[in-house]
Design a protein around this motif. Sequence first.
Motif, PDB file in Angstrom:
ATOM      1  N   GLY A  29       0.690  -1.175  -0.052  1.00  7.48           N
ATOM      2  CA  GLY A  29       0.192   0.043  -0.109  1.00  7.48           C
ATOM      3  C   GLY A  29       0.869   1.188   0.096  1.00  7.48           C
ATOM      4  O   GLY A  29       0.315   2.457   0.123  1.00  7.48           O
ATOM      5  N   THR A  30       2.412   1.191  -0.140  1.00  9.67           N
ATOM      6  CA  THR A  30       3.073   2.300  -0.182  1.00  9.67           C
ATOM      7  C   THR A  30       4.257   1.770  -1.246  1.00  9.67           C
ATOM      8  O   THR A  30       4.204   0.851  -1.625  1.00  9.67           O
ATOM      9  N   ALA A  31       5.242   2.779  -1.494  1.00 10.94           N
ATOM     10  CA  ALA A  31       6.110   2.655  -2.483  1.00 10.94           C
ATOM     11  C   ALA A  31       7.132   1.791  -1.458  1.00 10.94           C
ATOM     12  O   ALA A  31       7.678   2.157  -0.339  1.00 10.94           O
ATOM     13  N   ALA A  32       7.222   0.532  -2.051  1.00 13.44           N
ATOM     14  CA  ALA A  32       8.295  -0.442  -1.253  1.00 13.44           C
ATOM     15  C   ALA A  32       9.748  -0.346  -1.858  1.00 13.44           C
ATOM     16  O   ALA A  32      10.080  -0.614  -3.062  1.00 13.44           O
ATOM     17  N   PRO A  33      10.709   0.125  -0.946  1.00 16.67           N
ATOM     18  CA  PRO A  33      12.125   0.356  -1.856  1.00 16.67           C
ATOM     19  C   PRO A  33      12.819  -1.031  -1.846  1.00 16.67           C
ATOM     20  O   PRO A  33      13.470  -1.095  -2.648  1.00 16.67           O
ATOM     21  N   ARG A  34      12.202  -2.018  -1.243  1.00  9.33           N
ATOM     22  CA  ARG A  34      12.919  -3.350  -1.345  1.00  9.33           C
ATOM     23  C   ARG A  34      11.922  -4.339  -1.269  1.00  9.33           C
ATOM     24  O   ARG A  34      10.879  -4.474  -1.080  1.00  9.33           O
ATOM     25  N   VAL A  35      12.476  -5.426  -2.455  1.00  8.93           N
ATOM     26  CA  VAL A  35      11.718  -6.741  -2.785  1.00  8.93           C
ATOM     27  C   VAL A  35      12.021  -7.946  -2.258  1.00  8.93           C
ATOM     28  O   VAL A  35      13.326  -8.106  -2.213  1.00  8.93           O
ATOM     29  N   GLY A  36      11.207  -8.588  -1.461  1.00 14.06           N
ATOM     30  CA  GLY A  36      11.840  -9.804  -1.215  1.00 14.06           C
ATOM     31  C   GLY A  36      10.957 -11.092  -1.636  1.00 14.06           C
ATOM     32  O   GLY A  36       9.988 -10.696  -2.533  1.00 14.06           O
ATOM     33  N   ALA A  37      11.220 -12.378  -1.609  1.00 11.68           N
ATOM     34  CA  ALA A  37      10.492 -13.517  -1.482  1.00 11.68           C
ATOM     35  C   ALA A  37      10.029 -14.237  -0.697  1.00 11.68           C
ATOM     36  O   ALA A  37      10.369 -14.004   0.526  1.00 11.68           O
ATOM     37  N   SER A  38       9.293 -14.909  -1.006  1.00 14.25           N
ATOM     38  CA  SER A  38       8.576 -16.079   0.203  1.00 14.25           C
ATOM     39  C   SER A  38       8.638 -17.548  -0.325  1.00 14.25           C
ATOM     40  O   SER A  38       8.213 -17.731  -1.441  1.00 14.25           O
ATOM     41  N   TYR A  39       8.834 -18.490   0.633  1.00 13.32           N
ATOM     42  CA  TYR A  39       8.920 -19.690   0.110  1.00 13.32           C
ATOM     43  C   TYR A  39       7.935 -20.525   1.198  1.00 13.32           C
ATOM     44  O   TYR A  39       8.360 -20.444   2.495  1.00 13.32           O
ATOM     45  N   ALA A  40       6.894 -21.346   0.967  1.00  7.17           N
ATOM     46  CA  ALA A  40       6.341 -22.072   1.819  1.00  7.17           C
ATOM     47  C   ALA A  40       6.331 -23.643   1.322  1.00  7.17           C
ATOM     48  O   ALA A  40       6.401 -23.892   0.003  1.00  7.17           O
ATOM     49  N   ARG A  41       6.080 -24.321   2.360  1.00  9.08           N
ATOM     50  CA  ARG A  41       6.016 -25.772   1.985  1.00  9.08           C
ATOM     51  C   ARG A  41       4.974 -26.527   2.961  1.00  9.08           C
ATOM     52  O   ARG A  41       5.231 -26.162   4.100  1.00  9.08           O
ATOM     53  N   LYS A  42       4.373 -27.391   2.578  1.00 11.29           N
ATOM     54  CA  LYS A  42       3.286 -28.307   3.388  1.00 11.29           C
ATOM     55  C   LYS A  42       3.463 -29.625   2.956  1.00 11.29           C
ATOM     56  O   LYS A  42       3.345 -29.890   1.666  1.00 11.29           O
ATOM     57  N   TYR A  66      10.233  -4.453   3.471  1.00 12.60           N
ATOM     58  CA  TYR A  66      10.228  -5.335   2.170  1.00 12.60           C
ATOM     59  C   TYR A  66       8.723  -5.629   1.768  1.00 12.60           C
ATOM     60  O   TYR A  66       7.794  -5.632   2.472  1.00 12.60           O
ATOM     61  N   GLY A  67       8.501  -5.681   0.334  1.00 11.34           N
ATOM     62  CA  GLY A  67       7.278  -6.120  -0.129  1.00 11.34           C
ATOM     63  C   GLY A  67       7.765  -7.382  -0.762  1.00 11.34           C
ATOM     64  O   GLY A  67       8.719  -7.929  -1.375  1.00 11.34           O
ATOM     65  N   VAL A  68       6.416  -8.430  -0.740  1.00 17.31           N
ATOM     66  CA  VAL A  68       6.596  -9.807  -1.658  1.00 17.31           C
ATOM     67  C   VAL A  68       5.483  -9.585  -2.528  1.00 17.31           C
ATOM     68  O   VAL A  68       4.438 -10.103  -2.076  1.00 17.31           O
ATOM     69  N   PRO A  69       5.823  -9.393  -3.623  1.00 11.78           N
ATOM     70  CA  PRO A  69       4.887  -9.408  -4.452  1.00 11.78           C
ATOM     71  C   PRO A  69       4.439 -11.010  -5.015  1.00 11.78           C
ATOM     72  O   PRO A  69       5.117 -11.818  -4.877  1.00 11.78           O
ATOM     73  N   SER A  70       3.288 -11.237  -5.403  1.00 17.14           N
ATOM     74  CA  SER A  70       2.681 -12.623  -5.777  1.00 17.14           C
ATOM     75  C   SER A  70       3.607 -13.412  -6.765  1.00 17.14           C
ATOM     76  O   SER A  70       3.806 -14.563  -6.451  1.00 17.14           O
ATOM     77  N   GLU A  71       4.424 -12.697  -7.661  1.00 14.27           N
ATOM     78  CA  GLU A  71       5.387 -13.528  -8.586  1.00 14.27           C
ATOM     79  C   GLU A  71       6.361 -14.082  -7.909  1.00 14.27           C
ATOM     80  O   GLU A  71       7.138 -15.013  -8.294  1.00 14.27           O
ATOM     81  N   TYR A  72       6.672 -13.683  -6.651  1.00 15.11           N
ATOM     82  CA  TYR A  72       7.875 -14.088  -6.040  1.00 15.11           C
ATOM     83  C   TYR A  72       7.347 -14.900  -4.664  1.00 15.11           C
ATOM     84  O   TYR A  72       8.153 -14.842  -3.707  1.00 15.11           O
ATOM     85  N   GLN A  73       6.319 -15.359  -4.753  1.00 12.52           N
ATOM     86  CA  GLN A  73       5.879 -16.371  -3.669  1.00 12.52           C
ATOM     87  C   GLN A  73       5.832 -17.764  -4.371  1.00 12.52           C
ATOM     88  O   GLN A  73       5.270 -17.925  -5.273  1.00 12.52           O
ATOM     89  N   PHE A  74       6.908 -18.677  -3.981  1.00 12.35           N
ATOM     90  CA  PHE A  74       7.012 -20.075  -4.192  1.00 12.35           C
ATOM     91  C   PHE A  74       6.567 -20.745  -3.311  1.00 12.35           C
ATOM     92  O   PHE A  74       6.797 -20.680  -2.066  1.00 12.35           O
ATOM     93  N   GLY A  75       6.106 -22.159  -3.612  1.00 14.54           N
ATOM     94  CA  GLY A  75       5.714 -23.051  -2.489  1.00 14.54           C
ATOM     95  C   GLY A  75       5.599 -24.384  -3.504  1.00 14.54           C
ATOM     96  O   GLY A  75       5.542 -24.448  -4.377  1.00 14.54           O
ATOM     97  N   ASP A  76       5.634 -25.389  -2.352  1.00 10.44           N
ATOM     98  CA  ASP A  76       5.256 -26.721  -2.612  1.00 10.44           C
ATOM     99  C   ASP A  76       4.405 -27.176  -1.781  1.00 10.44           C
ATOM    100  O   ASP A  76       4.646 -27.334  -0.626  1.00 10.44           O
ATOM    101  N   ASP A  77       3.068 -27.711  -2.271  1.00 11.17           N
ATOM    102  CA  ASP A  77       2.080 -28.255  -1.257  1.00 11.17           C
ATOM    103  C   ASP A  77       2.091 -29.811  -1.461  1.00 11.17           C
ATOM    104  O   ASP A  77       2.296 -30.302  -2.504  1.00 11.17           O
ATOM    105  N   ASP A  78       1.930 -30.360  -0.231  1.00  9.71           N
ATOM    106  CA  ASP A  78       2.055 -31.673   0.063  1.00  9.71           C
ATOM    107  C   ASP A  78       3.427 -32.450  -0.503  1.00  9.71           C
ATOM    108  O   ASP A  78       3.159 -33.309  -1.251  1.00  9.71           O
ATOM    109  N   THR A  79       4.209 -31.872  -0.046  1.00 12.41           N
ATOM    110  CA  THR A  79       5.878 -32.035  -0.494  1.00 12.41           C
ATOM    111  C   THR A  79       6.438 -32.680   0.671  1.00 12.41           C
ATOM    112  O   THR A  79       6.772 -31.573   1.512  1.00 12.41           O
TER     113      THR A  79
END
Length: 110
Positions: A29-42, A66-79
């Motif tokens: 909701g603001t200008a984010a000067p830094r970009v991060g990523a997210s990894y999730a596993r279930k 930091y902002g984590v845009p959806s294109e930098y959300q990585f995940g593995d379900d049932d892994t």
Amino acid sequence: MLTQSPVPPHAGHPSPPVLPNRTAAAVLGTAAPRVGASYARKSDRDQEGLDSQHEGNASAAARDDYGVPSEYQFGDDDTSGVTTTRGGLDRLMALVESGRAPFDRVYIKN
């Protein structure tokens, strides 16, 4: 508990620049000067879902400006964690190893 891991530069490649990202700004909701990523596993149905983990990672990222845009959300379900091939993790690692990752931090719930 959430941990953050700086993304190391790939051998022989300089660290990619950290660029402002409009999608990240929309996430925060603001200008984010830094970009991060997210990894999730279930690994099974009884564990916390990927969306919930990504939300927690995004909250931790926002606290760090930091902002984590959806294109930098990585995940593995049932892994299983012992599985050596994980689509989401493999895509994340390939992007990092290419030296072109537009983020310099990856958030992972431990």
